[in-house]
Motif scaffolding. Structure first.
Motif, PDB file in Angstrom:
ATOM      1  N   TYR A  76      46.755 -48.298  96.594  1.00 31.94           N
ATOM      2  CA  TYR A  76      47.188 -49.160  95.497  1.00 31.94           C
ATOM      3  C   TYR A  76      46.391 -48.950  94.218  1.00 31.94           C
ATOM      4  CZ  TYR A  76      49.082 -51.408  99.677  1.00 31.94           C
ATOM      5  OH  TYR A  76      49.689 -51.657 100.885  1.00 31.94           O
ATOM      6  N   GLY A  77      45.811 -47.775  94.040  1.00 28.39           N
ATOM      7  CA  GLY A  77      45.263 -47.386  92.762  1.00 28.39           C
ATOM      8  C   GLY A  77      44.048 -48.163  92.291  1.00 28.39           C
ATOM      9  N   GLY A  78      43.694 -47.915  91.029  1.00 27.33           N
ATOM     10  CA  GLY A  78      42.552 -48.566  90.414  1.00 27.33           C
ATOM     11  C   GLY A  78      42.915 -49.179  89.080  1.00 27.33           C
ATOM     12  N   GLY A  79      41.953 -49.891  88.495  1.00 26.44           N
ATOM     13  CA  GLY A  79      42.183 -50.602  87.247  1.00 26.44           C
ATOM     14  C   GLY A  79      41.723 -49.826  86.035  1.00 26.44           C
ATOM     15  N   ILE A  80      42.124 -50.341  84.855  1.00 28.43           N
ATOM     16  CA  ILE A  80      41.829 -49.638  83.613  1.00 28.43           C
ATOM     17  C   ILE A  80      41.675 -50.647  82.484  1.00 28.43           C
ATOM     18  CG2 ILE A  80      44.215 -49.314  82.821  1.00 28.43           C
ATOM     19  CD1 ILE A  80      43.343 -46.307  82.380  1.00 28.43           C
ATOM     20  N   SER A  81      40.793 -50.342  81.534  1.00 29.73           N
ATOM     21  CA  SER A  81      40.533 -51.236  80.404  1.00 29.73           C
ATOM     22  C   SER A  81      40.645 -50.471  79.097  1.00 29.73           C
ATOM     23  CB  SER A  81      39.139 -51.855  80.515  1.00 29.73           C
ATOM     24  OG  SER A  81      38.775 -52.510  79.313  1.00 29.73           O
ATOM     25  N   PHE A  82      41.308 -51.098  78.107  1.00 31.10           N
ATOM     26  CA  PHE A  82      41.446 -50.533  76.762  1.00 31.10           C
ATOM     27  C   PHE A  82      40.672 -51.401  75.767  1.00 31.10           C
ATOM     28  CE2 PHE A  82      44.986 -47.607  75.002  1.00 31.10           C
ATOM     29  CZ  PHE A  82      44.110 -47.024  74.108  1.00 31.10           C
ATOM     30  N   CYS A  83      39.593 -52.008  76.224  1.00 29.41           N
ATOM     31  CA  CYS A  83      38.838 -52.982  75.435  1.00 29.41           C
ATOM     32  C   CYS A  83      37.730 -52.303  74.625  1.00 29.41           C
ATOM     33  CB  CYS A  83      38.237 -54.024  76.381  1.00 29.41           C
ATOM     34  SG  CYS A  83      37.201 -55.255  75.566  1.00 29.41           S
ATOM     35  N   ASP A  84      37.530 -52.758  73.405  1.00 23.27           N
ATOM     36  CA  ASP A  84      36.432 -52.320  72.538  1.00 23.27           C
ATOM     37  C   ASP A  84      35.136 -52.911  73.087  1.00 23.27           C
ATOM     38  OD1 ASP A  84      34.622 -51.768  70.522  1.00 23.27           O
ATOM     39  OD2 ASP A  84      35.570 -53.091  69.052  1.00 23.27           O
ATOM     40  N   PHE A  85      34.426 -52.139  73.922  1.00 26.05           N
ATOM     41  CA  PHE A  85      33.292 -52.733  74.631  1.00 26.05           C
ATOM     42  C   PHE A  85      32.024 -52.841  73.799  1.00 26.05           C
ATOM     43  CE2 PHE A  85      33.532 -48.342  76.691  1.00 26.05           C
ATOM     44  CZ  PHE A  85      32.494 -47.757  75.987  1.00 26.05           C
ATOM     45  N   ASP A  86      31.926 -52.112  72.678  1.00 25.15           N
ATOM     46  CA  ASP A  86      30.705 -52.191  71.879  1.00 25.15           C
ATOM     47  C   ASP A  86      30.908 -52.884  70.541  1.00 25.15           C
ATOM     48  OD1 ASP A  86      32.221 -50.229  70.741  1.00 25.15           O
ATOM     49  OD2 ASP A  86      30.681 -48.664  70.803  1.00 25.15           O
ATOM     50  N   GLY A  87      32.109 -53.417  70.290  1.00 18.94           N
ATOM     51  CA  GLY A  87      32.336 -54.249  69.123  1.00 18.94           C
ATOM     52  C   GLY A  87      32.331 -53.534  67.797  1.00 18.94           C
ATOM     53  N   LYS A 113      33.485 -43.998  75.017  1.00 18.93           N
ATOM     54  CA  LYS A 113      33.320 -44.637  73.723  1.00 18.93           C
ATOM     55  C   LYS A 113      34.235 -43.957  72.709  1.00 18.93           C
ATOM     56  CE  LYS A 113      30.010 -45.491  69.991  1.00 18.93           C
ATOM     57  NZ  LYS A 113      30.739 -46.694  69.559  1.00 18.93           N
ATOM     58  N   ASN A 114      34.835 -44.787  71.868  1.00 18.10           N
ATOM     59  CA  ASN A 114      35.742 -44.312  70.833  1.00 18.10           C
ATOM     60  C   ASN A 114      34.967 -44.132  69.529  1.00 18.10           C
ATOM     61  OD1 ASN A 114      37.806 -43.935  68.956  1.00 18.10           O
ATOM     62  ND2 ASN A 114      39.120 -45.511  69.829  1.00 18.10           N
ATOM     63  N   TYR A 115      34.830 -42.890  69.095  1.00 18.90           N
ATOM     64  CA  TYR A 115      34.155 -42.585  67.841  1.00 18.90           C
ATOM     65  C   TYR A 115      35.207 -42.303  66.770  1.00 18.90           C
ATOM     66  CZ  TYR A 115      29.823 -42.035  70.541  1.00 18.90           C
ATOM     67  OH  TYR A 115      28.727 -42.246  71.354  1.00 18.90           O
ATOM     68  N   GLY A 116      35.774 -43.355  66.212  1.00 16.28           N
ATOM     69  CA  GLY A 116      36.733 -43.186  65.124  1.00 16.28           C
ATOM     70  C   GLY A 116      37.988 -42.450  65.523  1.00 16.28           C
ATOM     71  N   GLY A 117      38.437 -42.644  66.765  1.00 16.78           N
ATOM     72  CA  GLY A 117      39.646 -41.987  67.241  1.00 16.78           C
ATOM     73  C   GLY A 117      39.389 -40.814  68.162  1.00 16.78           C
ATOM     74  N   THR A 118      38.132 -40.476  68.357  1.00 17.55           N
ATOM     75  CA  THR A 118      37.738 -39.402  69.268  1.00 17.55           C
ATOM     76  C   THR A 118      36.880 -39.992  70.378  1.00 17.55           C
ATOM     77  OG1 THR A 118      37.756 -37.777  67.477  1.00 17.55           O
ATOM     78  CG2 THR A 118      36.540 -37.193  69.470  1.00 17.55           C
ATOM     79  N   PHE A 119      37.175 -39.633  71.620  1.00 19.89           N
ATOM     80  CA  PHE A 119      36.459 -40.212  72.761  1.00 19.89           C
ATOM     81  C   PHE A 119      35.353 -39.285  73.249  1.00 19.89           C
ATOM     82  CE2 PHE A 119      40.645 -42.277  73.064  1.00 19.89           C
ATOM     83  CZ  PHE A 119      40.257 -43.604  73.164  1.00 19.89           C
ATOM     84  N   ALA A 120      34.273 -39.909  73.719  1.00 19.44           N
ATOM     85  CA  ALA A 120      33.201 -39.184  74.394  1.00 19.44           C
ATOM     86  C   ALA A 120      32.673 -40.057  75.522  1.00 19.44           C
ATOM     87  CB  ALA A 120      32.073 -38.834  73.425  1.00 19.44           C
ATOM     88  N   GLN A 121      32.476 -39.443  76.677  1.00 16.80           N
ATOM     89  CA  GLN A 121      31.963 -40.199  77.816  1.00 16.80           C
ATOM     90  C   GLN A 121      30.512 -40.595  77.559  1.00 16.80           C
ATOM     91  OE1 GLN A 121      32.473 -38.271  81.581  1.00 16.80           O
ATOM     92  NE2 GLN A 121      31.622 -39.965  82.758  1.00 16.80           N
ATOM     93  N   VAL A 122      30.166 -41.845  77.870  1.00 20.30           N
ATOM     94  CA  VAL A 122      28.809 -42.340  77.660  1.00 20.30           C
ATOM     95  C   VAL A 122      28.277 -42.908  78.961  1.00 20.30           C
ATOM     96  CG1 VAL A 122      29.089 -42.811  75.198  1.00 20.30           C
ATOM     97  CG2 VAL A 122      29.697 -44.570  76.855  1.00 20.30           C
ATOM     98  N   PHE A 167      44.003 -46.786  69.819  1.00 21.18           N
ATOM     99  CA  PHE A 167      42.749 -46.035  69.832  1.00 21.18           C
ATOM    100  C   PHE A 167      42.443 -45.385  68.482  1.00 21.18           C
ATOM    101  CE2 PHE A 167      45.473 -42.384  70.508  1.00 21.18           C
ATOM    102  CZ  PHE A 167      44.770 -41.331  69.957  1.00 21.18           C
ATOM    103  N   ASN A 168      43.464 -45.098  67.656  1.00 23.50           N
ATOM    104  CA  ASN A 168      43.209 -44.457  66.372  1.00 23.50           C
ATOM    105  C   ASN A 168      43.422 -45.384  65.184  1.00 23.50           C
ATOM    106  OD1 ASN A 168      45.944 -44.622  66.705  1.00 23.50           O
ATOM    107  ND2 ASN A 168      46.361 -42.435  66.454  1.00 23.50           N
ATOM    108  N   ASN A 169      43.606 -46.681  65.471  1.00 27.44           N
ATOM    109  CA  ASN A 169      43.719 -47.705  64.423  1.00 27.44           C
ATOM    110  C   ASN A 169      44.775 -47.369  63.372  1.00 27.44           C
ATOM    111  OD1 ASN A 169      41.935 -49.570  65.457  1.00 27.44           O
ATOM    112  ND2 ASN A 169      40.183 -48.888  64.238  1.00 27.44           N
TER     113      ASN A 169
END
Length: 569
Positions: free
Chosen positions: A40-51, A71-80, A368-370
């Motif tokens: 039954y799969g896993g969960g996912i979040s699209f929340c701005d976690f660092d404000g 983390k979303n850096y102005g529309g570009t993602f990088a794993q943190v 994600f890209n505002n």
């Protein structure tokens, strides 16, 4: 979890001329991971976690893998690396400011180990408080968790949905937040204490009486979905049968939205091939199933779902995940439903979802890209997750609204947002935990059609305070602090000003032309203090009061009167 290297190529004819279009850019954006083989799969979040104003991504993982944070850096993602080393088989991943300190804390539920809760230290470092925060510390096969404020005391309470298919004797839990510690009130609050095979829940105000009720999705035909009516103090009555919301299906989701724009929030519940349910809120305390009449039955093995205005044409569309991959005849894969404007839905072709055939369970919505167009993230099993980037090309406008509570919970969860354009209204309700194991952006999104101005935006907070903003321009993110635009009259225009406002305690009154008597009230009208100020002694200290919104009523001997609102942070 493993990263896939295959790319999904979509054939989209004349994309630049299409009005409604989506493109899977998960691999291109560097977030093309998968959950792994699962139950039954896993969960996912699209929340701005660092404000920082950009919607981030959080992926649940299967056994032996740490949760993935992008983390979303102005529309570009990088794993943190956030120092959260949770390697259990995670289901829900959810960000919540449980202690109202202005930063997001993190919770991950599990069906192979312990549920984990991490407090944010304020600098995006985290401390594991799973053993002390108050939640149970056994493995009770928790799938979903959602947060809401059941007693309107300004902090967020929690519902943990447990699905124990091993021993069939585990019920779900309701916890009250007492100053940052969660207290089990499942038995005393009126929540059903039998095994229900619960997948997820949602806090929302189904009867529009100003408090949060709870709806729970329960699996298998023998387990009725439960609707609990709140009496305003956090005590609940089971109205599942009398409301018509107590359906007996293989329920997977609890998706809340007002699909017909009547001001009463509806519930979309996914199901097996017997058909999904769209529970229309009639407004008299009852619900009717309108899935067939709206074209949203789907008739497959459906899971997570989300309402969104994909083309910003001022009505809610719908996306639904499925664990079908197209190999079973007669059972469709994930479906995108377009609202025709009157509440009837159809599945359009040629808008990008034709190859949406991967086994998926949870999904969430964000931007994600505002760019003002809602995007969709989908958690897939063994193939790359989807990041459905919205490429819609039309002249429609949008409005995004971000809330910040003061006396209410910091994220404004449980608030009702109403906008009006030429008398036509739309409504949103702020949740924390949506659909099946999903979390949408904390920023609410409205499509405005071709309108350039919204006549008014009204936010009704859980404590009944209303903020009203008039003549709001389109194509912006509106940040609303509770009490910053109170709908109560300012009682006249005057040169008398209070500063600083908001304040941390001490305020001064400027431009005094005479001595004034001052009475301080809370937002409910209770008198707290009376004093006098002069042109020489014009300072007041209100730091002894709790954080919140206060009304200062000024009066002079000459008959001058005015009232000002003050926010105490």
């Amino acid at each position: 979890m493993r990263r896939q290297v295959t790319f999904l190529f979509l054939v989209v004819t004349s994309l630049s001329f299409a009005q409604l279009a989506f493109l899977d850019n998960a691999t291109v954006r560097g977030v093309g991971d998968s959950y792994g083989a699962s139950t039954y799969g896993g969960g996912i979040s699209f929340c701005d976690f660092d404000g920082d104003g950009w919607d981030d991504l959080t992926y649940s993982t299967t056994d032996g893998e740490e949760v993935y944070f992008y983390k979303n850096y102005g529309g570009t993602f990088a794993q943190v690396d956030l120092g959260i080393n949770d390697i259990y088989r995670v289901k829900q991943v959810l960000w919540v400011d449980y202690d109202n300190d202005g930063d997001k804390d993190f919770m991950a539920t599990s069906i192979s180990g312990l549920n984990k809760f991490y407090r944010n230290n304020g600098d995006m470092t985290f401390f594991d408080i799973s053993d002390t925060v108050g939640f149970f510390t056994d493995n009770l096969y928790t799938y979903g968790v959602s947060f809401g404020d059941i007693d309107n005391d300004g902090d967020l309470d929690a519902f943990l949905a447990n699905r124990d298919d091993q021993t069939f004797n585990q019920y779900s839990y309701l916890y009250r937040n007492d100053a940052g510690t969660f207290v089990d009130i499942s038995a005393s609050s009126g929540i059903y204490l039998g095994n229900q095979l619960s997948f997820c829940s949602a806090f929302f105000d189904y009867d529009n009486d100003g408090d949060q009720d709870i709806y729970v999705a329960n699996d298998k035909l023998t387990n009725m979905n439960r609707l609990y009516q709140n009496d305003g103090t956090g005590n609940f009555t089971d109205v599942s049968v009398s409301s018509g919301a107590g359906i007996n299906i293989d329920a997977m989701s609890t998706t809340i939205g007002d699909y017909n724009k009547d001001g009463w929030f509806d519930i979309y519940v996914s199901n097996t091939s017997s058909g999904n349910y769209l529970l229309k809120n009639v407004g008299d305390g009852t619900f009717t199933n309108e899935a067939y009449s709206t074209g949203t039955e789907m008739n497959t093995i459906a899971w997570g779902s989300v309402f969104l205005d994909a083309d910003n044409d001022a009505d809610l569309d719908l996306y639904v995940s499925s664990n079908m991959d197209g190999t079973v005849t007669g059972l469709i894969t994930a479906a995108f439903y377009e609202n025709n404007g009157s509440g009837y839905y159809t599945i359009p072709s040629g808008v990008g979802f034709d190859n949406d055939t991967r086994k998926s369970y949870a999904n969430a919505m964000g931007d994600f890209n505002n760019d003002g167009l809602p995007d969709i993230i989908v958690m897939n099993d063994t193939e790359n997750n989807f990041l459905w980037e919205n490429k819609t090309n039309n002249s429609n406008n949008y409005l995004k609204i971000k809330l910040q509570g003061v006396t209410n919970n910091r994220d404004g969860i449980g608030s009702r947002i109403e906008i009006s354009i030429n008398g036509v209204k739309q409504y949103r309700y702020t949740l924390c935990g949506e659909g099946y194991l999903g979390q949408n952006s904390n920023t609410e999104m409205f499509g405005l059609g071709t309108a350039n101005t919204v006549d008014y935006v009204k936010i009704t907070w859980l404590n009944g305070v209303e903020d009203v903003l008039n003549n709001v321009s389109a194509n912006q993110t509106l940040n609303v602090i509770e009490g910053s635009s109170l709908s109560v009259d300012q009682f006249g225009v005057t040169d008398v000003n209070i500063f600083p406002n908001p304040t941390k305690g001490v305020v001064s009154v400027s431009n005094l032309k005479e001595d004034l008597d001052v009475i301080i009230y809370d937002v409910l009208g209770k008198q707290l203090e009376a004093k006098s100020i002069t042109t020489i002694n014009n300072r007041m200290d209100i730091s002894k009061f709790p954080k919140g919104i206060y009304l200062f009523a000024f009066k002079s001997k000459s008959g001058f009167k005015t009232t000002k609102k003050v926010i105490l942070n």
